[in-house]
Design an enzyme around this catalytic site. Structure first.
Site, PDB file in Angstrom:
ATOM      1  N   ASP A 104      -6.881  -6.302   3.888  1.00  0.00           N
ATOM      2  CA  ASP A 104      -7.953  -5.584   3.182  1.00  0.00           C
ATOM      3  C   ASP A 104      -8.948  -6.587   2.610  1.00  0.00           C
ATOM      4  OD1 ASP A 104      -9.292  -3.412   1.842  1.00  0.00           O
ATOM      5  OD2 ASP A 104      -8.302  -4.069  -0.009  1.00  0.00           O
TER       6      ASP A 104
ATOM      7  N   TYR B 113       0.823  -1.214   0.000  1.00  0.00           N
ATOM      8  CA  TYR B 113       0.000   0.000   0.000  1.00  0.00           C
ATOM      9  C   TYR B 113       0.861   1.269   0.000  1.00  0.00           C
ATOM     10  CZ  TYR B 113      -4.861  -1.426   0.675  1.00  0.00           C
ATOM     11  OH  TYR B 113      -6.133  -1.882   0.494  1.00  0.00           O
TER      12      TYR B 113
ATOM     13  N   ASP C 215     -12.933  -7.996   4.335  1.00  0.00           N
ATOM     14  CA  ASP C 215     -14.232  -7.871   3.648  1.00  0.00           C
ATOM     15  C   ASP C 215     -14.945  -9.222   3.622  1.00  0.00           C
ATOM     16  OD1 ASP C 215     -13.995  -5.153   3.078  1.00  0.00           O
ATOM     17  OD2 ASP C 215     -14.619  -5.399   0.981  1.00  0.00           O
TER      18      ASP C 215
ATOM     19  N   LYS D 246       2.167 -15.234   2.882  1.00  0.00           N
ATOM     20  CA  LYS D 246       2.370 -15.949   1.619  1.00  0.00           C
ATOM     21  C   LYS D 246       3.848 -16.300   1.574  1.00  0.00           C
ATOM     22  CE  LYS D 246       0.774 -17.523  -2.322  1.00  0.00           C
ATOM     23  NZ  LYS D 246      -0.223 -18.615  -2.444  1.00  0.00           N
TER      24      LYS D 246
ATOM     25  N   ASP E  21      -4.163 -17.852   0.711  1.00  0.00           N
ATOM     26  CA  ASP E  21      -5.196 -18.505  -0.112  1.00  0.00           C
ATOM     27  C   ASP E  21      -5.955 -19.545   0.713  1.00  0.00           C
ATOM     28  OD1 ASP E  21      -2.800 -19.932  -0.006  1.00  0.00           O
ATOM     29  OD2 ASP E  21      -2.861 -20.601  -2.093  1.00  0.00           O
TER      30      ASP E  21
HETATM   31  C1  IPM Z   1     -10.607  -0.335   3.632  1.00  0.00           C
HETATM   32  C2  IPM Z   1     -10.781   0.284   2.264  1.00  0.00           C
HETATM   33  C3  IPM Z   1      -9.564   1.152   1.976  1.00  0.00           C
HETATM   34  C4  IPM Z   1      -8.368   0.245   1.931  1.00  0.00           C
HETATM   35  C5  IPM Z   1      -9.672   1.992   0.681  1.00  0.00           C
HETATM   36  C6  IPM Z   1     -10.907   2.882   0.711  1.00  0.00           C
HETATM   37  C7  IPM Z   1      -8.451   2.831   0.453  1.00  0.00           C
HETATM   38  O1  IPM Z   1     -10.973  -0.708   1.312  1.00  0.00           O
HETATM   39  O2  IPM Z   1     -10.535   0.438   4.617  1.00  0.00           O
HETATM   40  O3  IPM Z   1     -10.555  -1.553   3.715  1.00  0.00           O
HETATM   41  O4  IPM Z   1      -8.058  -0.349   0.896  1.00  0.00           O
HETATM   42  O5  IPM Z   1      -7.713   0.122   2.965  1.00  0.00           O
HETATM   43 MG    MG Z   2     -11.131  -2.651   2.102  1.00  0.00          MG
END
Ligand code: IPM
Ligand code: MG
Length: 356
Positions: A246, A135, A250, A190, A222
């Protein structure tokens, strides 16, 4: 206590308004000051993280953040896009430890896309390193490809890197968090392919020697993605890098069926923090009054607990949220037959009532 209120874009202002009402209802003399951020920052001041917003965030005891992102600004050059606001705040405030709990509320077991027996009682904590990895690694950009069969063509590139101290401090956060929970840490990497993550594995293993009461397991990313949807309850604390965190966070959030319910905290070395819902700005439903404000309200509770030293108030808010779910109130994202559909504002009303 000074709280910076940064509503941002999309549904951000609507959900933030409800969290502010809940904080007001606690009857504490909080000094809440708001500022524009993200697309809203760009529209008002020409930058997603205007200097005044950054100054406010630095000077506050804690930051409550809504969400950023708006298609209107997606074609701007990268440095001016809304996402740069949150990335800039993380870096400038040194918020290296991102805590993303994924908890399944029993009332919402039916909202998950997974079978109830796979997810019921789910309670995992993802700890994502937040200021390093690919990042932020430099160099990055687009250049002329220096070698290989595509030599001479344009190529895009980024740099994955982690310093030893960066890995050590996030590993400590994970082991200490595990000591207060189920005493198990899964470090996701990884190491079979990437030098950066073989190094990560070695350092995490070394830090673990200071925590003999915590069990450590290493898992490739993975496989971790697969285990998260196969048997998510096997996890307690997951610690991983910025990029993998990240993606996995999710997936973990969606296991609960209600990303609209999940708060998060991003902390620095002294527990100053930024608190935000795990979901995004959802511009497609902005302004309709249907967004779920509970993740932002629960983020305010995390803020009271971790940065403001008010665990009693945090517990009161969490109990109020449980109570409105038990009453059967649901915003559209978690609505099921037999429950009562309410608006963003009505959900805020209900939490404020439950607090009283
Ligand atoms: C998160 C989001 C951010 C990230 C984006 C909006 C930059 O996806 O907070 O997970 O990738 O960290
Ligand atoms: Mg995110």
């Amino acid at each position: 206590m000074k709280i910076a209120i940064l509503p941002g874009d999309g549904i951000g202002p609507e959900i933030m308004a409800q969290a502010v009402r809940v904080l007001d209802a606690l009857g504490e003399p909080f000094d809440m000051e708001s500022a524009e951020v993200g697309g809203a920052g760009y529209a008002a001041h020409g930058h997603p993280l205007p200097p005044a917003t950054l100054a406010l965030a630095k000077q506050a005891d804690a930051v409550l953040f809504g969400a950023v992102g708006d298609y209107r600004y997606d074609t701007l050059e990268r440095a001016l896009r809304p996402e740069q606001a949150i990335l800039g705040l993380r870096k400038e405030l040194g918020l290296f430890a991102n805590l993303r709990p994924a908890i399944l509320y029993p009332e919402l077991a039916g909202a998950s896309t997974l079978k109830p027996e796979v997810v019921s009682g789910l309670d995992i904590l993802i700890i994502r390193e937040l200021t390093g990895d690919i990042y932020f690694g430099k160099p990055r950009g687009v250049r002329e490809c220096p070698d290989g069969p595509f030599k001479g063509q344009r190529e895009g590139f980024d740099t994955m890197r982690y310093a030893e101290g960066e890995i050590r401090r996030i590993a400590h956060v994970a082991f200490q968090a595990a000591q207060k929970r189920g005493r198990r840490v899964t470090s996701v990497d990884k190491a079979n392919v990437l030098e950066t993550f073989q190094f990560w594995r070695d350092i995490v293993t070394d830090v673990h020697r200071e925590y003999p009461d915590v069990e450590l397991e290493h898992m490739y990313v993975d496989n971790a993605a697969m285990q998260l949807v196969r048997a998510p309850k096997k996890f307690d604390v997951i610690v991983t890098g910025n990029m993998f965190g990240d993606i996995l966070s999710d997936a973990a959030a969606m296991l609960t069926g209600s990303i609209g319910m999940l708060p998060s905290a991003s902390l620095d070395a002294s527990n100053k923090g930024l608190y935000e819902p795990s979901h995004g700005s959802a511009p497609d439903i902005a302004g309709q009054g249907i967004a779920n404000p509970l993740a932002t309200i629960l983020s305010a509770a995390m803020m009271l607990r971790y940065s403001l030293g008010m665990p009693g108030h945090a517990g009161r808010i969490e109990a109020a949220v449980k109570s409105v779910l038990q009453q059967g109130l649901r915003t559209a994202d978690i609505f099921e037959d037999g429950t009562q559909r309410v608006s963003t504002q009505q959900m805020g009303d209900a939490v404020v009532r439950a607090l009283a």
